[in-house]
Design a protein around this motif. Structure first.
Motif, PDB file in Angstrom:
ATOM      1  N   VAL A 185       0.875  -1.172   0.000  1.00  0.00           N
ATOM      2  CA  VAL A 185       0.000   0.000   0.000  1.00  0.00           C
ATOM      3  C   VAL A 185       0.914   1.223   0.000  1.00  0.00           C
ATOM      4  O   VAL A 185       1.573   1.505   1.005  1.00  0.00           O
ATOM      5  CB  VAL A 185      -0.953  -0.004   1.204  1.00  0.00           C
ATOM      6  N   ILE A 186       0.941   1.934  -1.125  1.00  0.00           N
ATOM      7  CA  ILE A 186       1.981   2.933  -1.367  1.00  0.00           C
ATOM      8  C   ILE A 186       1.357   4.294  -1.682  1.00  0.00           C
ATOM      9  O   ILE A 186       0.512   4.406  -2.578  1.00  0.00           O
ATOM     10  CB  ILE A 186       2.874   2.504  -2.550  1.00  0.00           C
ATOM     11  N   LEU A 193       7.584   6.623  -6.347  1.00  0.00           N
ATOM     12  CA  LEU A 193       7.718   5.554  -5.357  1.00  0.00           C
ATOM     13  C   LEU A 193       6.904   4.335  -5.735  1.00  0.00           C
ATOM     14  O   LEU A 193       7.392   3.202  -5.675  1.00  0.00           O
ATOM     15  CB  LEU A 193       7.293   6.076  -3.981  1.00  0.00           C
ATOM     16  N   ILE A 194       5.667   4.540  -6.168  1.00  0.00           N
ATOM     17  CA  ILE A 194       4.835   3.369  -6.492  1.00  0.00           C
ATOM     18  C   ILE A 194       5.274   2.715  -7.793  1.00  0.00           C
ATOM     19  O   ILE A 194       5.142   1.504  -7.953  1.00  0.00           O
ATOM     20  CB  ILE A 194       3.334   3.735  -6.528  1.00  0.00           C
ATOM     21  N   SER A 195       5.851   3.494  -8.710  1.00  0.00           N
ATOM     22  CA  SER A 195       6.361   2.891  -9.951  1.00  0.00           C
ATOM     23  C   SER A 195       7.509   1.930  -9.644  1.00  0.00           C
ATOM     24  O   SER A 195       7.530   0.786 -10.099  1.00  0.00           O
ATOM     25  CB  SER A 195       6.823   3.974 -10.921  1.00  0.00           C
ATOM     26  N   ASP A 209      -0.039  -7.809  -4.564  1.00  0.00           N
ATOM     27  CA  ASP A 209      -0.938  -6.742  -5.006  1.00  0.00           C
ATOM     28  C   ASP A 209      -0.304  -5.382  -4.713  1.00  0.00           C
ATOM     29  O   ASP A 209       0.359  -5.215  -3.680  1.00  0.00           O
ATOM     30  CB  ASP A 209      -2.282  -6.834  -4.278  1.00  0.00           C
ATOM     31  N   VAL A 210      -0.532  -4.424  -5.598  1.00  0.00           N
ATOM     32  CA  VAL A 210       0.004  -3.076  -5.419  1.00  0.00           C
ATOM     33  C   VAL A 210      -1.166  -2.089  -5.420  1.00  0.00           C
ATOM     34  O   VAL A 210      -1.854  -1.937  -6.435  1.00  0.00           O
ATOM     35  CB  VAL A 210       1.007  -2.705  -6.522  1.00  0.00           C
ATOM     36  N   ILE A 211      -1.386  -1.472  -4.290  1.00  0.00           N
ATOM     37  CA  ILE A 211      -2.486  -0.524  -4.124  1.00  0.00           C
ATOM     38  C   ILE A 211      -1.901   0.860  -3.846  1.00  0.00           C
ATOM     39  O   ILE A 211      -1.108   1.034  -2.927  1.00  0.00           O
ATOM     40  CB  ILE A 211      -3.416  -0.922  -2.953  1.00  0.00           C
ATOM     41  N   GLY A 308       2.309  -4.417   3.528  1.00  0.00           N
ATOM     42  CA  GLY A 308       3.474  -3.585   3.773  1.00  0.00           C
ATOM     43  C   GLY A 308       3.195  -2.173   3.287  1.00  0.00           C
ATOM     44  O   GLY A 308       2.716  -1.986   2.161  1.00  0.00           O
ATOM     45  N   THR A 309       3.449  -1.184   4.133  1.00  0.00           N
ATOM     46  CA  THR A 309       3.283   0.199   3.704  1.00  0.00           C
ATOM     47  C   THR A 309       4.496   1.010   4.144  1.00  0.00           C
ATOM     48  O   THR A 309       5.140   0.685   5.149  1.00  0.00           O
ATOM     49  CB  THR A 309       1.979   0.821   4.232  1.00  0.00           C
TER      50      THR A 309
END
Length: 414
Positions: A185-186, A193-195, A209-211, A308-309
Motif C-alpha cells: 500500500v503505497i 515511489l509506487i512505480s 498486489d500493489v495498491i 506492507g506500507t
C-alpha cells in the motif's frame, strides 16, 4: 482481487535489475530503514501490518534514494556545473543533502509562499535557494530556464528513470526483509515511489498486489488511470502527495503495475498521523500516513492480508502536528467544547462547575458570551473546553448537565 500482470510486449522503462543496481550504488550512503510488524495496528485493521520507517532517513524521507541514485550517475562535467530542482518539500532536502555531501553544487527553486522552515532546512543542507513565483508551476518553469541558461542538470522529483529506480529500493528492502508481504500500500504523488515499488512487486514470480493511495483533494493519478476529471485543489494535510499533474513515465508504469488506487479523506489522514504517533511513537507527515489511512478507509479490502506500507516521510510542522493531535483527541471525546445556556445571576457558573467536578471532568477554558448572542439580555452562553477520559465519560457529563435542567450541546469539529 487479481494481481495485475505486466504485458510481455510492453517493456517498462525501469527493470528490477535497474533497481538492484541502484541499491548497490546507494546502499552505503542511506539508512536501511527497518520494516517492523505493528501488532496494535494489525489488531485495529484486521490485516497483518508491516511498516517501513523511511521517516528515519537523515532528511526524514525516502526521497534521498532517487536523488542519490541520480547524482551518482552524473559525469564529471555535470557534477562541476551542478544540479537544479524545483521543490518545496522532501525532494529539495534529499537532493541538497547528498549533492553537498558529494561536492556537487545544488540550486533549489521554491515558490515565494514556501514556509520559512523549509527554506532554512534546505539551505542548511548546502543548497542555494531561489524564491520565484507564487506557485510550484512558476518555480518549475524558472528552474528549467536556469537549467538551459547555466547548464545545470535538472533532477526531477519523480518523472525520471534514475529517480524511479532509486525509490524502488525501499520496496526491495521491505520485501527482502518480509517476503510474506502479499499487498503493498503505497502513497502516490507524482508516482515515482509506487512505480519503483510496482517493479519490485512484479519481479521474480511474486504475486504481490500493489495498491496506491491518494488524498481525496488531489486524485491526479486516479484521474489519469480511471479517465475521470475530479478536481485537484485544496489544503491537504498530505502536501507531499498533493500533485496536480502526475508524470508521463510514472503514469504508464502505474497503469501497467498498480491494481487499484484508494482515495482517503483529510479526517482519515489526521487520524492516521495521530495513531502512528500514539501507537508506534513515530512522527510522520500526512503523506507518510496515507497507507494507514487507506487501511482504515477500506478495511474489508485488506482484512486477512499481509500488508506492507512505507512511512515515506516525517517532515511535518510541529504546530500543525499539535493541531492534528488535539483535533483527534476532540473527535475521540477526550477534549470537548460544550455550549451551555445559563441565566446571568450570581452562582450560575459555580453550579455548572460543581457538576463538572462531580463527574471528574477537568475544565481547561471558559468563554462567556453576553453581547453577540440571540439570547435575551439576562441570558448568556457559556462555552466550556474540557478534558475527559473518552466519549462515554463525556456523554455522562452531558447527561448530568441536562438532568440539572441546563441546555447543553457539543461544538463539533468539521
Amino acid at each position: 482481487m487479481a494481481t495485475k500482470a505486466v504485458p510481455a510486449q510492453t517493456p517498462l522503462p525501469v527493470s528490477i535489475d535497474d533497481i538492484r543496481t541502484a541499491h548497490g550504488r546507494i546502499a552505503d550512503s542511506i539508512v536501511r530503514t527497518p520494516t517492523l510488524l505493528s501488532r496494535t495496528l494489525s489488531n485495529l485493521t484486521g490485516a497483518t501490518v508491516y511498516l517501513k520507517f523511511e521517516n528515519l532517513q537523515f532528511t526524514a524521507a525516502y526521497k534521498e534514494r532517487g536523488a542519490l541514485n541520480t547524482l551518482l550517475q552524473l559525469d564529471d562535467a555535470a557534477r562541476a556545473k551542478g544540479v537544479i530542482a524545483a521543490s518545496a518539500g522532501n525532494h529539495a532536502q534529499g537532493l541538497a543533502y547528498h549533492a553537498t555531501r558529494l561536492g556537487i553544487p545544488s540550486t533549489i527553486v521554491m515558490p515565494k509562499s514556501t514556509p520559512t522552515i523549509k527554506i532554512t532546512q534546505t539551505e542548511g543542507h548546502g543548497a542555494t535557494v531561489i524564491l520565484h513565483g507564487e506557485t510550484y508551476d512558476a518555480a518549475y518553469a524558472h528552474s528549467r530556464e536556469l537549467e538551459a541558461e547555466k547548464g545545470y542538470t535538472f533532477v526531477h522529483p519523480f518523472d525520471d528513470v534514475r529517480v524511479i529506480a532509486g525509490q524502488g529500493t525501499a520496496a526491495l528492502e521491505m520485501l527482502e526483509d518480509v517476503p510474506a508481504i502479499d499487498t503493498l500500500v503505497i502513497p502516490i504523488g507524482g508516482g515515482g515511489l509506487i512505480s519503483g515499488s510496482g517493479v519490485v512487486a512484479r519481479s521474480e514470480g511474486r504475486t504481490v498486489d500493489v495498491i496506491g493511495v491518494q488524498a481525496e483533494l488531489y486524485p491526479s493519478m486516479y484521474n489519469r488511470i480511471h479517465h475521470t476529471d475530479m478536481p485537484c485543489a485544496g489544503d491537504t494535510l498530505a502536501e507531499g502527495i498533493a500533485v496536480k499533474q502526475p508524470g508521463g513515465i510514472t503514469s504508464k508504469m502505474v497503469e501497467a503495475l498498480v491494481d487499484d488506487i484508494v482515495l482517503v479523506s483529510e479526517r482519515r489522514l489526521e487520524e492516521s498521523v495521530s495513531l502512528l504517533l500514539q501507537i508506534e511513537k513515530t512522527v510522520v507527515e500526512g503523506a507518510g500516513a496515507a497507507g494507514l489511512a487507506a487501511l482504515l478507509t477500506e478495511p474489508e479490502r485488506f482484512r486477512g492480508k499481509t500488508v506492507g506500507t512505507i512511512l515515506c516521510g516525517g517532515n511535518i510542522d510541529t504546530r500543525l502536528l499539535a493541531n492534528v493531535l488535539l483535533r483527534d483527541l476532540a473527535r475521540g471525546g477526550r477534549l470537548a467544547r460544550l455550549r451551555i445556556r445559563l441565566q446571568d445571576r450570581p452562582g450560575a457558573l459555580f453550579n455548572v462547575a460543581k457538576i463538572f467536578q462531580e463527574q471528574g471532568v477537568n475544565i481547561l477554558e471558559l468563554y462567556h458570551q453576553r453581547i453577540f448572542t440571540t439570547l435575551p439580555a439576562k441570558g448568556l452562553t457559556l462555552d466550556v473546553e474540557c478534558e475527559t477520559r473518552g466519549r462515554d465519560h463525556l456523554d455522562r457529563l452531558m447527561t448530568a448537565l441536562r438532568r440539572a435542567q441546563y441546555e447543553v450541546s457539543p461544538v463539533e469539529l468539521a
